[in-house]
Design a protein around this motif. Structure first.
Motif, PDB file in Angstrom:
ATOM      1  N   LEU A 163       8.951   0.117  -6.776  1.00 52.29           N
ATOM      2  CA  LEU A 163       7.546  -0.115  -7.112  1.00 52.29           C
ATOM      3  C   LEU A 163       6.748   1.079  -6.589  1.00 52.29           C
ATOM      4  O   LEU A 163       6.649   1.273  -5.375  1.00 52.29           O
ATOM      5  N   THR A 164       6.228   1.889  -7.500  1.00 52.82           N
ATOM      6  CA  THR A 164       5.456   3.074  -7.109  1.00 52.82           C
ATOM      7  C   THR A 164       3.990   2.678  -6.931  1.00 52.82           C
ATOM      8  O   THR A 164       3.319   2.309  -7.904  1.00 52.82           O
ATOM      9  N   ILE A 165       3.513   2.752  -5.700  1.00 56.56           N
ATOM     10  CA  ILE A 165       2.139   2.355  -5.369  1.00 56.56           C
ATOM     11  C   ILE A 165       1.288   3.611  -5.219  1.00 56.56           C
ATOM     12  O   ILE A 165       1.644   4.522  -4.464  1.00 56.56           O
ATOM     13  N   TYR A 166       0.154   3.673  -5.937  1.00 54.43           N
ATOM     14  CA  TYR A 166      -0.765   4.803  -5.885  1.00 54.43           C
ATOM     15  C   TYR A 166      -2.094   4.382  -5.253  1.00 54.43           C
ATOM     16  O   TYR A 166      -2.544   3.248  -5.442  1.00 54.43           O
ATOM     17  N   GLN A 167      -2.693   5.335  -4.520  1.00 53.52           N
ATOM     18  CA  GLN A 167      -4.046   5.129  -4.025  1.00 53.52           C
ATOM     19  C   GLN A 167      -5.039   5.496  -5.124  1.00 53.52           C
ATOM     20  O   GLN A 167      -4.816   6.432  -5.890  1.00 53.52           O
ATOM     21  N   VAL A 168      -6.155   4.756  -5.184  1.00 59.13           N
ATOM     22  CA  VAL A 168      -7.164   4.964  -6.211  1.00 59.13           C
ATOM     23  C   VAL A 168      -8.431   5.522  -5.579  1.00 59.13           C
ATOM     24  O   VAL A 168      -8.906   4.996  -4.568  1.00 59.13           O
ATOM     25  N   VAL A 217      -9.151   8.550 -10.350  1.00 62.55           N
ATOM     26  CA  VAL A 217      -7.767   9.029 -10.368  1.00 62.55           C
ATOM     27  C   VAL A 217      -6.937   8.224  -9.386  1.00 62.55           C
ATOM     28  O   VAL A 217      -7.466   7.528  -8.507  1.00 62.55           O
ATOM     29  N   ALA A 218      -5.621   8.325  -9.564  1.00 60.56           N
ATOM     30  CA  ALA A 218      -4.684   7.649  -8.662  1.00 60.56           C
ATOM     31  C   ALA A 218      -3.500   8.565  -8.421  1.00 60.56           C
ATOM     32  O   ALA A 218      -3.128   9.369  -9.285  1.00 60.56           O
ATOM     33  N   GLY A 219      -2.905   8.417  -7.244  1.00 58.74           N
ATOM     34  CA  GLY A 219      -1.747   9.230  -6.907  1.00 58.74           C
ATOM     35  C   GLY A 219      -1.202   8.821  -5.554  1.00 58.74           C
ATOM     36  O   GLY A 219      -1.729   7.905  -4.899  1.00 58.74           O
ATOM     37  N   PRO A 220      -0.147   9.492  -5.113  1.00 61.76           N
ATOM     38  CA  PRO A 220       0.390   9.204  -3.780  1.00 61.76           C
ATOM     39  C   PRO A 220      -0.706   9.347  -2.722  1.00 61.76           C
ATOM     40  O   PRO A 220      -1.518  10.278  -2.785  1.00 61.76           O
ATOM     41  N   ALA A 221      -0.724   8.443  -1.766  1.00 64.99           N
ATOM     42  CA  ALA A 221      -1.785   8.431  -0.757  1.00 64.99           C
ATOM     43  C   ALA A 221      -1.877   9.763  -0.010  1.00 64.99           C
ATOM     44  O   ALA A 221      -2.979  10.228   0.305  1.00 64.99           O
ATOM     45  N   ARG A 222      -0.743  10.395   0.258  1.00 71.12           N
ATOM     46  CA  ARG A 222      -0.760  11.650   1.006  1.00 71.12           C
ATOM     47  C   ARG A 222      -1.408  12.774   0.211  1.00 71.12           C
ATOM     48  O   ARG A 222      -1.922  13.739   0.781  1.00 71.12           O
ATOM     49  N   THR A 223      -1.418  12.659  -1.123  1.00 69.33           N
ATOM     50  CA  THR A 223      -2.060  13.663  -1.975  1.00 69.33           C
ATOM     51  C   THR A 223      -3.522  13.317  -2.215  1.00 69.33           C
ATOM     52  O   THR A 223      -4.415  14.149  -2.021  1.00 69.33           O
ATOM     53  N   ILE A 224      -3.783  12.090  -2.635  1.00 63.92           N
ATOM     54  CA  ILE A 224      -5.147  11.656  -2.940  1.00 63.92           C
ATOM     55  C   ILE A 224      -6.039  11.712  -1.712  1.00 63.92           C
ATOM     56  O   ILE A 224      -7.210  12.092  -1.783  1.00 63.92           O
ATOM     57  N   GLN A 257     -15.530  23.150 -23.953  1.00 65.99           N
ATOM     58  CA  GLN A 257     -14.552  22.131 -23.550  1.00 65.99           C
ATOM     59  C   GLN A 257     -13.683  22.688 -22.434  1.00 65.99           C
ATOM     60  O   GLN A 257     -13.107  23.766 -22.585  1.00 65.99           O
ATOM     61  N   ARG A 258     -13.613  21.958 -21.334  1.00 64.22           N
ATOM     62  CA  ARG A 258     -12.803  22.385 -20.194  1.00 64.22           C
ATOM     63  C   ARG A 258     -11.771  21.301 -19.865  1.00 64.22           C
ATOM     64  O   ARG A 258     -12.087  20.105 -19.831  1.00 64.22           O
ATOM     65  N   LEU A 259     -10.550  21.719 -19.629  1.00 65.82           N
ATOM     66  CA  LEU A 259      -9.490  20.792 -19.227  1.00 65.82           C
ATOM     67  C   LEU A 259      -9.685  20.373 -17.778  1.00 65.82           C
ATOM     68  O   LEU A 259     -10.064  21.199 -16.932  1.00 65.82           O
ATOM     69  N   VAL A 260      -9.414  19.107 -17.500  1.00 70.26           N
ATOM     70  CA  VAL A 260      -9.437  18.616 -16.117  1.00 70.26           C
ATOM     71  C   VAL A 260      -8.079  18.936 -15.501  1.00 70.26           C
ATOM     72  O   VAL A 260      -7.037  18.500 -16.008  1.00 70.26           O
ATOM     73  N   GLU A 261      -8.085  19.682 -14.424  1.00 73.59           N
ATOM     74  CA  GLU A 261      -6.843  20.111 -13.788  1.00 73.59           C
ATOM     75  C   GLU A 261      -6.536  19.184 -12.608  1.00 73.59           C
ATOM     76  O   GLU A 261      -7.205  19.238 -11.581  1.00 73.59           O
ATOM     77  N   LEU A 262      -5.528  18.343 -12.798  1.00 75.94           N
ATOM     78  CA  LEU A 262      -5.156  17.375 -11.766  1.00 75.94           C
ATOM     79  C   LEU A 262      -3.958  17.892 -10.978  1.00 75.94           C
ATOM     80  O   LEU A 262      -3.038  18.488 -11.548  1.00 75.94           O
ATOM     81  N   PRO A 263      -3.948  17.668  -9.669  1.00 79.05           N
ATOM     82  CA  PRO A 263      -2.787  18.055  -8.856  1.00 79.05           C
ATOM     83  C   PRO A 263      -1.544  17.312  -9.313  1.00 79.05           C
ATOM     84  O   PRO A 263      -1.621  16.253  -9.943  1.00 79.05           O
ATOM     85  N   ALA A 264      -0.407  17.858  -8.995  1.00 71.26           N
ATOM     86  CA  ALA A 264       0.871  17.237  -9.366  1.00 71.26           C
ATOM     87  C   ALA A 264       0.953  15.821  -8.794  1.00 71.26           C
ATOM     88  O   ALA A 264       0.644  15.587  -7.627  1.00 71.26           O
ATOM     89  N   GLY A 265       1.341  14.869  -9.629  1.00 75.39           N
ATOM     90  CA  GLY A 265       1.502  13.492  -9.191  1.00 75.39           C
ATOM     91  C   GLY A 265       0.244  12.657  -9.293  1.00 75.39           C
ATOM     92  O   GLY A 265       0.286  11.444  -9.076  1.00 75.39           O
ATOM     93  N   VAL A 266      -0.889  13.279  -9.647  1.00 71.85           N
ATOM     94  CA  VAL A 266      -2.157  12.553  -9.761  1.00 71.85           C
ATOM     95  C   VAL A 266      -2.431  12.274 -11.239  1.00 71.85           C
ATOM     96  O   VAL A 266      -2.247  13.138 -12.087  1.00 71.85           O
ATOM     97  N   SER A 320       0.827  -1.207   0.000  1.00 77.64           N
ATOM     98  CA  SER A 320       0.000   0.000   0.000  1.00 77.64           C
ATOM     99  C   SER A 320       0.862   1.258   0.000  1.00 77.64           C
ATOM    100  O   SER A 320       0.353   2.349   0.209  1.00 77.64           O
ATOM    101  N   ASP A 321       2.152   1.084  -0.225  1.00 75.67           N
ATOM    102  CA  ASP A 321       3.056   2.225  -0.254  1.00 75.67           C
ATOM    103  C   ASP A 321       4.229   1.895  -1.161  1.00 75.67           C
ATOM    104  O   ASP A 321       4.572   0.719  -1.368  1.00 75.67           O
ATOM    105  N   THR A 322       4.849   2.921  -1.693  1.00 72.91           N
ATOM    106  CA  THR A 322       5.994   2.749  -2.596  1.00 72.91           C
ATOM    107  C   THR A 322       7.145   2.084  -1.861  1.00 72.91           C
ATOM    108  O   THR A 322       7.445   2.420  -0.713  1.00 72.91           O
ATOM    109  N   THR A 323       7.784   1.132  -2.529  1.00 72.03           N
ATOM    110  CA  THR A 323       8.879   0.399  -1.897  1.00 72.03           C
ATOM    111  C   THR A 323       9.937   0.070  -2.942  1.00 72.03           C
ATOM    112  O   THR A 323       9.664   0.092  -4.148  1.00 72.03           O
TER     113      THR A 323
END
Length: 432
Positions: free
Chosen positions: A244-249, A281-288, A312-321, A209-212
């Motif tokens: 292994l980069t693990i992302y939260q969904v 979306v998926a990203g680091p758990a601390r961000t998501i 048409q509008r762009l979806v603005e995702l936070p960095a790393g997401v 459940s975390d990057t290792t």
């Protein structure tokens, strides 16, 4: 008949002399023998022979003979050392050690790939301590069989096989990265041609459940993905560290931020829809974990809104997401069934936040052609007197003299009516 002669008795001192002792006679004989051997060895026949054991074979001596032909040794005999017969002055050669001698193959007959029988040669390398005419000869074996082949290099990226990794519910394996990221192989061309990939296989004993980062052994595979074990090829590294980069969904709602509205405007009064209401979306758990919603690019009501149009509008995702749905933009549409518009000339012009070191005189008496949108019942009852053209001096760079200044349209009597378009007035700025 004559009478026997009686031995003449010797004095006791003579009988007890060490010169007459048997041990002295033996020691004297040995000394004379050593002197005779030394005289013969040093002056008459000083040559001798000794055998020096376990002298290592040095394959690098004169290796340029075959490397200049693009060849390299791919197979050597099992033996690593040989015995060497050393001939020379016996007073010198007795102290020679195996480190004082070099045994090496003669590459004179090497002309191409294949098995070649090489003659082993030996020579004294320590000529400082052991000078003179000293001959070294390899005793057994005198020859060795060595296999040569054309050698080249091949660099391949490290591919990570993470099929054995388990990930906890609500998480995903986003990406993998190996260090080193590529491996250089060196060996016979015939073997290198059979190697298609370098694979680092990783597995986990528990659900991640975390990057290792995990260490992994590298494996060579052929074009069919089967493990290939070369006989002669070498790698500059046989291990790699795999991250292994693990992302939260999560699935989050999409929202729009409206700008260019009157200060008291209620954006919830707008009836709008997005072509996609939520996004996976998926990203680091601390961000998501800190996100409650996702915004699309701002919509400027004053400058962009038109009846019957989609946007048409762009979806603005936070960095790393990252978006798991592959969606980068959505369509924004408005329900304008109950909306009406009107156009008014506004004479109520006001300035706010005027700096204390300036005086501002509004020269324009009217702002013409202001278009308003809102619910039909409110648009029907609205008048020019209830609309204000406002100058906010905080957002304007004032300069002394006449200046064209933008105004915003405020409707204090309504929270559901807004203006579209851009408007300006002419002003006179005086310094105090």
């Amino acid at each position: 008949m004559p009478k026997p002669t009686k031995p003449v008795p010797q004095p006791a001192a003579v009988r007890n002399s060490p010169w007459n002792h048997p041990a002295f006679s033996l020691l004297l004989a040995l000394l004379c023998g050593f002197i005779a051997w030394a005289v013969v060895t040093v002056y008459i026949d000083p040559q001798g022979t000794v055998t020096v054991q376990d002298v290592p074979i040095n394959y690098s001596n004169s290796a340029s003979t075959y490397t200049s032909q693009g060849l390299d040794i791919v197979e050597k005999p099992d033996i690593e050392t040989v015995d060497v017969k050393v001939t020379g002055n016996s007073t010198i050669i007795g102290n020679i050690q195996n480190s004082d001698i070099m045994v090496y193959p003669s590459y004179a007959g090497v002309s191409g790939a294949g098995k070649v029988t090489l003659r082993l040669q030996a020579r004294l390398v320590n000529t400082t301590d052991f000078s003179g005419d000293i001959e070294c000869t390899v005793e057994d074996p005198k020859t060795i069989d060595v296999v040569f082949d054309e050698v080249s290099e091949k660099t391949l990226p490290v591919t990570v096989d993470a099929s054995g990794v388990s990930v906890a519910d609500g998480y995903m394996l986003n990406k993998t990265a190996a260090v080193p990221a590529e491996i250089t192989l060196r060996g016979p061309t015939s073997e290198l041609d059979q190697i298609s990939s370098v694979v680092a296989t990783v597995a986990s004993d528990s659900e991640l459940s975390d990057t290792t980062t995990e260490p992994s052994s590298l494996e060579l595979r052929d074009e069919n993905g089967e493990t290939f074990t070369p006989q002669y090829t070498t790698m500059d590294s046989d291990t790699a560290n795999v991250t292994l980069t693990i992302y939260q969904v999560r699935e989050l709602p999409l929202v729009v931020d409206f700008i260019g509205t009157p200060s008291n405007f209620d954006t919830s009064s707008l009836k709008y829809a997005l072509s996609q209401e939520t996004l996976r979306v998926a990203g680091p758990a601390r961000t998501i974990g800190e996100l409650e919603e996702l915004t699309v690019s701002d919509f400027d009501l004053a400058r962009e809104f038109e009846l019957g149009r989609d946007y048409q509008r762009l979806v603005e995702l936070p960095a790393g997401v990252v978006s798991l749905d592959g969606v980068t933009s959505v369509t924004l549409s408005f329900d304008t069934t109950d909306m009406e518009s009107t156009t008014l000339n506004i004479s109520n012009i006001k300035a706010i936040n005027v700096p204390s070191n300036y005086e501002l005189e509004i020269l324009s008496s009217i702002v013409s052609g202001v278009t308003l949108y809102g619910p039909a019942d409110e648009i029907e009852s609205i008048s020019a007197d209830s609309v204000v053209a406002q100058i906010d001096c905080q957002s304007v760079n004032l300069t002394v003299g006449q200046q064209t200044i933008p105004v915003t349209i405020q409707i204090p009597s309504s929270t559901r009516v807004f203006a579209t378009g851009s408007y300006t007035v002419q002003c006179e700025v005086v310094a105090k």
